[in-house]
Motif scaffolding. Structure first.
Motif, PDB file in Angstrom:
ATOM      1  N   LEU A 139       0.820  -1.202   0.000  1.00  0.00           N
ATOM      2  CA  LEU A 139       0.000   0.000   0.000  1.00  0.00           C
ATOM      3  C   LEU A 139       0.857   1.256   0.000  1.00  0.00           C
ATOM      4  O   LEU A 139       0.438   2.307  -0.470  1.00  0.00           O
ATOM      5  CB  LEU A 139      -0.914   0.013   1.235  1.00  0.00           C
ATOM      6  CG  LEU A 139      -1.836  -1.189   1.414  1.00  0.00           C
ATOM      7  CD1 LEU A 139      -2.602  -1.064   2.719  1.00  0.00           C
ATOM      8  CD2 LEU A 139      -2.797  -1.303   0.240  1.00  0.00           C
ATOM      9  N   GLU A 155      -1.599  -4.830   3.412  1.00  0.00           N
ATOM     10  CA  GLU A 155      -2.815  -5.332   4.049  1.00  0.00           C
ATOM     11  C   GLU A 155      -2.824  -6.849   3.934  1.00  0.00           C
ATOM     12  O   GLU A 155      -2.583  -7.395   2.855  1.00  0.00           O
ATOM     13  CB  GLU A 155      -4.064  -4.749   3.405  1.00  0.00           C
ATOM     14  CG  GLU A 155      -5.339  -5.217   4.098  1.00  0.00           C
ATOM     15  CD  GLU A 155      -6.570  -4.456   3.654  1.00  0.00           C
ATOM     16  OE1 GLU A 155      -7.687  -4.942   3.911  1.00  0.00           O
ATOM     17  OE2 GLU A 155      -6.416  -3.373   3.059  1.00  0.00           O
ATOM     18  N   LYS A 201      -3.330  -4.033   8.588  1.00  0.00           N
ATOM     19  CA  LYS A 201      -2.210  -3.518   7.819  1.00  0.00           C
ATOM     20  C   LYS A 201      -0.944  -3.763   8.628  1.00  0.00           C
ATOM     21  O   LYS A 201      -0.924  -3.532   9.840  1.00  0.00           O
ATOM     22  CB  LYS A 201      -2.375  -2.027   7.531  1.00  0.00           C
ATOM     23  CG  LYS A 201      -3.555  -1.699   6.631  1.00  0.00           C
ATOM     24  CD  LYS A 201      -3.698  -0.204   6.448  1.00  0.00           C
ATOM     25  CE  LYS A 201      -4.919   0.125   5.603  1.00  0.00           C
ATOM     26  NZ  LYS A 201      -5.121   1.600   5.477  1.00  0.00           N
ATOM     27  N   ARG A 321      -4.548  -5.777  -9.535  1.00  0.00           N
ATOM     28  CA  ARG A 321      -4.434  -4.593  -8.669  1.00  0.00           C
ATOM     29  C   ARG A 321      -4.847  -3.355  -9.434  1.00  0.00           C
ATOM     30  O   ARG A 321      -4.478  -3.178 -10.591  1.00  0.00           O
ATOM     31  CB  ARG A 321      -3.001  -4.388  -8.170  1.00  0.00           C
ATOM     32  CG  ARG A 321      -2.449  -5.487  -7.295  1.00  0.00           C
ATOM     33  CD  ARG A 321      -1.053  -5.099  -6.813  1.00  0.00           C
ATOM     34  NE  ARG A 321      -1.087  -4.150  -5.714  1.00  0.00           N
ATOM     35  CZ  ARG A 321      -0.047  -3.435  -5.308  1.00  0.00           C
ATOM     36  NH1 ARG A 321       1.100  -3.518  -5.962  1.00  0.00           N
ATOM     37  NH2 ARG A 321      -0.143  -2.626  -4.281  1.00  0.00           N
ATOM     38  N   THR A 332      -9.993   9.698  -0.663  1.00  0.00           N
ATOM     39  CA  THR A 332      -9.005   8.616  -0.647  1.00  0.00           C
ATOM     40  C   THR A 332      -9.556   7.354   0.012  1.00  0.00           C
ATOM     41  O   THR A 332      -9.469   6.253  -0.541  1.00  0.00           O
ATOM     42  CB  THR A 332      -7.722   9.074   0.069  1.00  0.00           C
ATOM     43  OG1 THR A 332      -7.215  10.247  -0.571  1.00  0.00           O
ATOM     44  CG2 THR A 332      -6.661   7.986   0.013  1.00  0.00           C
ATOM     45  N   ASP A 333     -10.126   7.494   1.202  1.00  0.00           N
ATOM     46  CA  ASP A 333     -10.673   6.331   1.907  1.00  0.00           C
ATOM     47  C   ASP A 333     -11.846   5.720   1.135  1.00  0.00           C
ATOM     48  O   ASP A 333     -12.019   4.496   1.128  1.00  0.00           O
ATOM     49  CB  ASP A 333     -11.121   6.727   3.316  1.00  0.00           C
ATOM     50  CG  ASP A 333      -9.940   7.043   4.227  1.00  0.00           C
ATOM     51  OD1 ASP A 333      -8.815   6.639   3.902  1.00  0.00           O
ATOM     52  OD2 ASP A 333     -10.154   7.725   5.252  1.00  0.00           O
ATOM     53  N   GLU A 336     -10.629   3.365  -1.664  1.00  0.00           N
ATOM     54  CA  GLU A 336     -10.162   2.070  -1.171  1.00  0.00           C
ATOM     55  C   GLU A 336     -11.307   1.246  -0.589  1.00  0.00           C
ATOM     56  O   GLU A 336     -11.286   0.017  -0.668  1.00  0.00           O
ATOM     57  CB  GLU A 336      -9.039   2.283  -0.161  1.00  0.00           C
ATOM     58  CG  GLU A 336      -7.798   2.919  -0.813  1.00  0.00           C
ATOM     59  CD  GLU A 336      -6.639   3.135   0.136  1.00  0.00           C
ATOM     60  OE1 GLU A 336      -6.847   2.976   1.366  1.00  0.00           O
ATOM     61  OE2 GLU A 336      -5.535   3.463  -0.334  1.00  0.00           O
ATOM     62  N   VAL A 340     -10.783  -0.060  -4.864  1.00  0.00           N
ATOM     63  CA  VAL A 340      -9.483   0.335  -5.406  1.00  0.00           C
ATOM     64  C   VAL A 340      -8.407  -0.116  -4.423  1.00  0.00           C
ATOM     65  O   VAL A 340      -8.499   0.142  -3.221  1.00  0.00           O
ATOM     66  CB  VAL A 340      -9.411   1.862  -5.629  1.00  0.00           C
ATOM     67  CG1 VAL A 340      -8.032   2.269  -6.132  1.00  0.00           C
ATOM     68  CG2 VAL A 340     -10.492   2.310  -6.609  1.00  0.00           C
ATOM     69  N   ASP A 341      -7.387  -0.811  -4.920  1.00  0.00           N
ATOM     70  CA  ASP A 341      -6.381  -1.377  -4.020  1.00  0.00           C
ATOM     71  C   ASP A 341      -5.517  -0.308  -3.361  1.00  0.00           C
ATOM     72  O   ASP A 341      -5.231  -0.383  -2.164  1.00  0.00           O
ATOM     73  CB  ASP A 341      -5.492  -2.360  -4.792  1.00  0.00           C
ATOM     74  CG  ASP A 341      -6.289  -3.561  -5.280  1.00  0.00           C
ATOM     75  OD1 ASP A 341      -6.695  -4.370  -4.433  1.00  0.00           O
ATOM     76  OD2 ASP A 341      -6.525  -3.667  -6.489  1.00  0.00           O
ATOM     77  N   VAL A 342      -5.081   0.674  -4.133  1.00  0.00           N
ATOM     78  CA  VAL A 342      -4.248   1.754  -3.593  1.00  0.00           C
ATOM     79  C   VAL A 342      -4.708   3.070  -4.207  1.00  0.00           C
ATOM     80  O   VAL A 342      -4.767   3.201  -5.427  1.00  0.00           O
ATOM     81  CB  VAL A 342      -2.753   1.546  -3.913  1.00  0.00           C
ATOM     82  CG1 VAL A 342      -1.917   2.662  -3.285  1.00  0.00           C
ATOM     83  CG2 VAL A 342      -2.268   0.186  -3.425  1.00  0.00           C
ATOM     84  N   ALA A 343      -5.048   4.036  -3.359  1.00  0.00           N
ATOM     85  CA  ALA A 343      -5.402   5.378  -3.815  1.00  0.00           C
ATOM     86  C   ALA A 343      -4.292   6.328  -3.373  1.00  0.00           C
ATOM     87  O   ALA A 343      -3.962   6.395  -2.184  1.00  0.00           O
ATOM     88  CB  ALA A 343      -6.743   5.816  -3.227  1.00  0.00           C
TER      89      ALA A 343
END
Length: 445
Positions: A139, A155, A201, A321, A332-333, A336, A340-343
């Motif tokens: 992440l 994660e 995480k 991914r 952002t949160d 995810e 979405v795997d990584v913002a």
């Protein structure tokens, strides 16, 4: 230090919040609502005014300032602010810019535009993307000690063998330290008996090869495959720099851009990237081009909404991914949470980089964790440090329990920190710590 921040948007506000406890902060912005909000939410002096104005800068005390940070959303405005500041005092000036052409000019001419340092949001974001792509399931990834040490956050998937193990059972890697777990947004310092649960995480610090090995172990079968097939959606400046960095690492990504003119320009500038002119929301096109087989899709358009849409489309057709740029940090949160795997928020990345530049003394590098609940610091140790000359198991008695020694480097050699390890003057130590104990720790190291 006395620091003036011109621009109270997401970047400027983030910087102010991070520096307010340890520095005298003055923030300038033309928006009265932002000025009022900062005044009430942080211990800073806020001034309503134009940062390009010599009158406003004098009101902010530019003559006595140690540093000026120009962090508005407009490159040219930031450069004018730095140039004006230099005519009024001798503060160290930092300009936030997106256009890489300004960086190139500044690199060729020391002090160009009146800026002592420039932070390129787009290049910085592209580097963050490439580091994350290089580690399956990661992440976040940050280098320390000139690349000899990495901090990475993962994660734990329900399919991972690590889910349900204790830290002692999971700690089977040669050169890394389990620094912390994040559960429900809270940072926890684990011991050997702490159970790693699915959805946690894990923050680890160690030698890059061990981090890579850990990455393969924590990743599920779907995300642990070879990450060589990379697709970039959106020929923005961030997309271009991401492709360029991947090319430099020996990869040949594919890039989808809808604009004919922009696609042609990218095809001419990117020698190892296959540029495709098409609308990436066309599912038939994505399937026909076998995008579903990609190890990662990176959404770098200029629209948060489109980045979210194409990321979810990619996941729906089987992409392992999805990594997306999100300009509005409030989303952002959400990105995810919906799959979405990584913002990656360029403004947050920029603020963190500028906070690094404001550090004084022994701190060589830092990374902010979970909204600055915790930090990873690289510190050069001197003879007066409480860490010097004693085994770690003895010296750490003097430190708060929320501190973990993650790694040590000595004359470019990586040293695994163990209880019997003795730290010497000149060593670089990478520490994980809760932010609220930072003042106590800095008094000891």
């Amino acid at each position: 230090m006395r620091i003036i921040i011109a621009g109270a948007g997401e970047v400027g506000s983030n910087i102010a919040a991070n520096l307010a406890e340890s520095h005298e902060i003055i923030v300038i912005d033309t928006d009265p609502e932002k000025v009022d909000e900062l005044t009430y939410s942080n211990d800073v002096l806020s001034i309503e005014g134009d940062g390009t104005s010599s009158v406003t800068l004098r009101e902010a005390g530019i003559g006595e300032a140690d540093m000026l940070i120009a962090s508005t959303d407009d490159d040219e405005t930031n450069l004018v602010i730095c140039g004006t500041a230099k005519t009024l005092g001798d503060s160290f000036t930092i300009a936030r810019v997106r256009n890489a052409n300004f960086i190139e000019t500044w690199d060729r001419s020391d002090g160009a535009f009146g800026a002592d340092f420039m932070v390129s949001t787009n290049i910085l974001t592209a580097n963050d993307i490439v580091r994350v792509v290089g580690l399956p399931a990661a992440l976040d990834v940050d280098p320390f000690a000139g690349g000899l040490v990495q901090m990475a956050e993962f994660e734990v998937s329900p399919k991972s063998d690590m889910a349900g193990q204790t830290v002692e059972e999971a700690d089977r890697f040669e050169a890394l330290t389990f620094a912390a777990l994040v559960r429900n947004g809270d940072v926890v310092i684990p011991d050997g008996e702490t159970i790693i649960e699915a959805g946690n995480k894990v923050i680890i610090i160690g030698r890059p090869d061990s981090i890579q090995e850990f990455s393969g172990a924590v990743a599920s079968a779907e995300t642990s495959a070879d990450a060589k097939e990379i697709v970039i959606i959106g020929g923005s400046d961030i997309g271009y720099h991401t492709a360029k960095l991947l090319e430099e690492r020996g990869l040949s990504p594919r890039l989808i851009e809808q604009s004919t003119d922009r696609a042609q320009q990218l095809a001419e500038e990117l020698q190892k990237t296959v540029v495709m002119e098409h609308d990436a929301t066309d599912v038939d096109f994505l399937v026909g081009e076998h995008i579903d087989r990609a190890a990662a899709v990176i959404a770098t358009t200029d629209s948060d909404e489109k980045n979210l849409l194409v990321s979810l489309l990619a996941k729906s057709i089987g992409v392992r991914r999805a990594i997306a740029i999100v300009e509005d940090g409030e989303y952002t949160d959400l990105f995810e949470a919906v799959g979405v795997d990584v913002a990656i928020n360029p403004r947050e990345a920029t603020a963190e980089e500028i906070v690094r530049l404001t550090q004084e003394g022994q701190i060589e590098n830092l990374s902010l964790i979970e909204g600055r609940q915790a930090e990873v610091l690289e510190i050069e140790i001197d003879e007066g440090s409480a860490l010097t000359g004693r085994p770690i198991r003895e010296s750490m008695i003097d430190f708060p329990s929320e501190v973990v020694i993650g790694a040590i480097t000595r004359r470019r050699d990586f040293i695994i920190p163990r209880g019997e390890t003795i730290i010497e003057p000149g060593d670089h130590v990478v520490l994980f710590l809760a932010t609220d104990v930072l003042p106590d720790v800095m008094g000891l190291v």
